[in-house]
Write a protein that holds these residues in place. Structure first.
Motif, PDB file in Angstrom:
ATOM      1  N   ASN A   1      41.924 -76.247 -40.848  1.00  0.00           N
ATOM      2  CA  ASN A   1      42.678 -75.045 -40.444  1.00  0.00           C
ATOM      3  C   ASN A   1      42.444 -73.859 -41.376  1.00  0.00           C
ATOM      4  O   ASN A   1      43.217 -72.922 -41.391  1.00  0.00           O
ATOM      5  CB  ASN A   1      44.179 -75.376 -40.401  1.00  0.00           C
ATOM      6  CG  ASN A   1      44.711 -75.786 -41.761  1.00  0.00           C
ATOM      7  OD1 ASN A   1      43.939 -76.165 -42.644  1.00  0.00           O
ATOM      8  ND2 ASN A   1      46.013 -75.695 -41.940  1.00  0.00           N
ATOM      9  N   VAL A   2      41.390 -73.913 -42.192  1.00  0.00           N
ATOM     10  CA  VAL A   2      41.187 -72.844 -43.182  1.00  0.00           C
ATOM     11  C   VAL A   2      39.953 -72.012 -42.850  1.00  0.00           C
ATOM     12  O   VAL A   2      38.951 -72.544 -42.367  1.00  0.00           O
ATOM     13  CB  VAL A   2      41.039 -73.404 -44.625  1.00  0.00           C
ATOM     14  CG1 VAL A   2      42.216 -74.300 -44.973  1.00  0.00           C
ATOM     15  CG2 VAL A   2      39.733 -74.148 -44.803  1.00  0.00           C
ATOM     16  N   THR A   3      40.038 -70.710 -43.080  1.00  0.00           N
ATOM     17  CA  THR A   3      38.894 -69.817 -42.933  1.00  0.00           C
ATOM     18  C   THR A   3      38.883 -68.877 -44.136  1.00  0.00           C
ATOM     19  O   THR A   3      39.934 -68.396 -44.561  1.00  0.00           O
ATOM     20  CB  THR A   3      39.011 -68.964 -41.649  1.00  0.00           C
ATOM     21  OG1 THR A   3      39.317 -69.831 -40.565  1.00  0.00           O
ATOM     22  CG2 THR A   3      37.720 -68.243 -41.364  1.00  0.00           C
ATOM     23  N   VAL A   4      37.718 -68.652 -44.666  1.00  0.00           N
ATOM     24  CA  VAL A   4      37.563 -67.755 -45.817  1.00  0.00           C
ATOM     25  C   VAL A   4      36.408 -66.811 -45.511  1.00  0.00           C
ATOM     26  O   VAL A   4      35.387 -67.248 -44.979  1.00  0.00           O
ATOM     27  CB  VAL A   4      37.220 -68.554 -47.096  1.00  0.00           C
ATOM     28  CG1 VAL A   4      37.043 -67.603 -48.275  1.00  0.00           C
ATOM     29  CG2 VAL A   4      38.290 -69.587 -47.403  1.00  0.00           C
ATOM     30  N   SER A   5      36.569 -65.529 -45.821  1.00  0.00           N
ATOM     31  CA  SER A   5      35.442 -64.615 -45.678  1.00  0.00           C
ATOM     32  C   SER A   5      35.464 -63.569 -46.787  1.00  0.00           C
ATOM     33  O   SER A   5      36.523 -63.106 -47.191  1.00  0.00           O
ATOM     34  CB  SER A   5      35.488 -63.910 -44.322  1.00  0.00           C
ATOM     35  OG  SER A   5      34.405 -62.993 -44.237  1.00  0.00           O
ATOM     36  N   ALA A   6      34.275 -63.225 -47.251  1.00  0.00           N
ATOM     37  CA  ALA A   6      34.153 -62.085 -48.162  1.00  0.00           C
ATOM     38  C   ALA A   6      34.163 -60.810 -47.336  1.00  0.00           C
ATOM     39  O   ALA A   6      33.744 -60.808 -46.177  1.00  0.00           O
ATOM     40  CB  ALA A   6      32.862 -62.197 -48.960  1.00  0.00           C
ATOM     41  N   VAL A   7      34.676 -59.744 -47.932  1.00  0.00           N
ATOM     42  CA  VAL A   7      34.698 -58.435 -47.270  1.00  0.00           C
ATOM     43  C   VAL A   7      33.939 -57.455 -48.154  1.00  0.00           C
ATOM     44  O   VAL A   7      34.172 -57.407 -49.367  1.00  0.00           O
ATOM     45  CB  VAL A   7      36.155 -57.942 -47.084  1.00  0.00           C
ATOM     46  CG1 VAL A   7      36.178 -56.538 -46.504  1.00  0.00           C
ATOM     47  CG2 VAL A   7      36.936 -58.891 -46.203  1.00  0.00           C
ATOM     48  N   ARG A   8      33.013 -56.687 -47.539  1.00  0.00           N
ATOM     49  CA  ARG A   8      32.299 -55.683 -48.332  1.00  0.00           C
ATOM     50  C   ARG A   8      33.287 -54.595 -48.721  1.00  0.00           C
ATOM     51  O   ARG A   8      33.863 -53.939 -47.852  1.00  0.00           O
ATOM     52  CB  ARG A   8      31.141 -55.083 -47.528  1.00  0.00           C
ATOM     53  CG  ARG A   8      29.961 -56.040 -47.444  1.00  0.00           C
ATOM     54  CD  ARG A   8      28.767 -55.456 -46.680  1.00  0.00           C
ATOM     55  NE  ARG A   8      27.949 -56.574 -46.231  1.00  0.00           N
ATOM     56  CZ  ARG A   8      28.037 -57.119 -45.005  1.00  0.00           C
ATOM     57  NH1 ARG A   8      28.842 -56.606 -44.107  1.00  0.00           N
ATOM     58  NH2 ARG A   8      27.298 -58.171 -44.689  1.00  0.00           N
ATOM     59  N   GLY A   9      33.499 -54.417 -50.006  1.00  0.00           N
ATOM     60  CA  GLY A   9      34.470 -53.436 -50.496  1.00  0.00           C
ATOM     61  C   GLY A   9      35.224 -54.034 -51.666  1.00  0.00           C
ATOM     62  O   GLY A   9      34.874 -55.118 -52.150  1.00  0.00           O
TER      63      GLY A   9
END
Ligand SMILES: *Cc1c(COP(=O)(O)O)cnc(C)c1O
Length: 482
Positions: A180-188
């Motif tokens: 149930n986990v999601t991780v994402s990098a964000v440019r900024g």
């Protein structure tokens, strides 16, 4: 028990609803109508988990089966059975809050919040899944991921700034397991990620969604309340060690960012624990030091990057709860002050409120150079290794004792493992800080003989499962597509 917003005394909800909603509809924070009474003598006789259950059942009485929830949250998860051990170091007692599964003090709260949230869902008859959305500058993300992993009926998405967290922190998050986990990098930077999350909440308001959005931030009373326990635990340890008699007052010095941790200390005091002074330690971002000393809160200054990044903060949201309590629950005043802060970036509290705060709180700050010097000194004199956040706390505690000549026992809260900040700690004790963070951890352990926490030692070489990087404009789509 009735809870309402710090900004409006109507709109009562029970404690389960307060946990479920997180933030009150008017943007204020939920507080109980009155602080209930607790048999604090009896509570001190219990184990850490027993204390936690007693305190949480008192503050959140509509949530049933607290003993069981506490057990689910903590059993077998921490390095020691007492969850938050203390160590006698020189004239102070260090309260080690970093012995949890991700080596950050946030584990104490973020192990418990999922239990409180799912139980609250049941009490309120809410069927749909909850989606936790969090932007993190490092520690909160991992502790939240670990806490919510595979909790039924809850999903979690964490955004972190690409290149804006340490290598260890990134590894901790991108290797996270769980369905149930999601991780994402964000440019900024972190602000971009945080603004992106706020925009998602705004865009989803009133929309038909397959889930209900919520946050793991310390604005939620369900994240704040679990932190009261360790003040009792530290007191009990001092009693057991024969350093105090029952009823003696103890001072606590707290490395502070969002003001959640130290506010939990004030709640412990309100519940009857003999707490003396609460000392608020900041790094070079010393908005709180200025506020507690002058009565003027002014965020109009640059945010400085320091070696204690979890305290790099200009707006401490939980301070609002203190203003509420110490103004005698004056919602109108709190509402007006928060409007000032939003519109003008600053506010000044009435004199009587400033005086009331000064009776309970003292504040000081410590820059990076002094923190490094303090880490080196504590290591040289006491053979105790601490991280830069804890060092800020220690230095400010020393300033307090020297300036105020108050010699009641002092507990310094230790909020992170030194292994989460290996470069800063190595350089502070005169070690070579070359190589990457994993090399630094190993060298630090070789030099000091202090073992690396297992969750950090086993990170290297773990499979990376969440390697995506998105633009901040894509965050909403990303969440809706989940
Ligand atoms: C979050 C954090 C703090 C600040 O705690 P608040 O409750 O936000 O005041 C201090 N130190 C560390 C290591 C943290 O992760």
């Amino acid at each position: 028990m009735n809870y309402h917003s710090t900004r409006h005394s109507g709109g009562l909800v029970d404690s389960a609803r307060a946990v479920l909603e997180g933030l009150a509809p008017d943007g204020g924070l939920y507080m109980p109508e009155y602080i209930p009474t607790l048999n604090w003598h009896a509570t001190l006789k219990r184990s850490s988990m027993g204390m936690s259950a007693a305190i949480l059942a008192t503050l959140l009485p509509e949530i049933p089966d607290m003993e069981e929830l506490v057990c689910n949250a903590y059993e077998g998860q921490f390095e020691t059975e007492d969850l938050t051990p203390t160590a006698a170091v020189g004239n102070f007692t260090v309260l080690e809050l970093f012995r949890g599964p991700t080596s950050a003090f946030k584990d104490v709260a973020l192990r418990m919040l999922p239990q409180l949230l799912t139980a609250s869902k049941k009490v309120c008859g809410v069927q749909e899944d909850i989606m936790i959305l969090t932007a993190t500058s490092g520690d909160t993300g991992k502790a939240a991921l670990a806490g919510f992993r595979d909790v039924p009926g809850v999903r979690i998405t964490v955004f972190y700034p690409d290149g804006g967290v340490s290598k260890v922190q990134r590894a901790q998050m991108v290797t996270q397991e769980g369905e149930n986990v999601t991780v994402s990098a964000v440019r900024g930077n972190f602000d971009d990620a945080q603004t992106g999350v706020k925009n998602i909440f705004a865009a989803c308001q009133g929309k038909e969604l397959p889930f209900r959005l919520s946050s793991a931030n310390s604005i939620n009373i369900g994240r704040l309340a679990p932190q009261v326990m360790y003040y009792f635990k530290a007191y009990k340890d001092l009693l057991d060690a024969g350093k105090i008699y029952l009823g003696d007052e103890v001072n606590f010095c707290v490395p502070t960012g969002n003001f959640g941790d130290i506010l939990a200390g004030y709640l412990a005091k309100q519940l009857g624990l003999p707490v003396g002074m609460l000392i608020c330690a900041s790094n070079a971002n010393n908005v709180l030091t200025d506020f507690i000393r002058t009565g003027t809160y002014d965020k109009r200054r640059p945010l400085l990057k320091t070696t204690s990044p979890s305290m790099d903060i200009l707006v401490s949201s939980n301070l609002e709860r203190l203003l509420y309590l110490l103004s005698g629950c004056d919602c109108e005043l709190v509402d007006a002050l928060m409007k000032d802060l939003n519109q003008n970036g600053c506010y000044t509290v009435p004199d009587r409120l400033k005086v009331a705060i000064g009776k309970e709180f003292w504040a000081g700050c410590c820059d990076d150079a002094r923190a490094a010097e303090t880490i080196g000194k504590i290591w040289a004199e006491h053979h105790y290794l601490c991280d830069p956040h804890t060092a800020c706390g220690w230095a400010v505690a020393e300033d307090y004792v020297n300036q105020m000549n108050d010699h009641r026992p002092m507990v310094v809260l230790s909020t992170a493992s030194p292994y989460k900040f290996p470069a800063a700690v190595l350089s502070a004790i005169g070690g070579d800080e070359s190589g990457d963070e994993f090399d630094q951890m190993e060298r630090l352990s070789e030099i000091t003989g202090v073992p690396i926490p297992k969750n950090l030692a086993t990170l290297r070489g773990k499979e990376e499962r969440h390697t995506g990087v998105i633009d901040k404009e894509e965050m909403l789509e990303f969440v809706l597509g989940l």
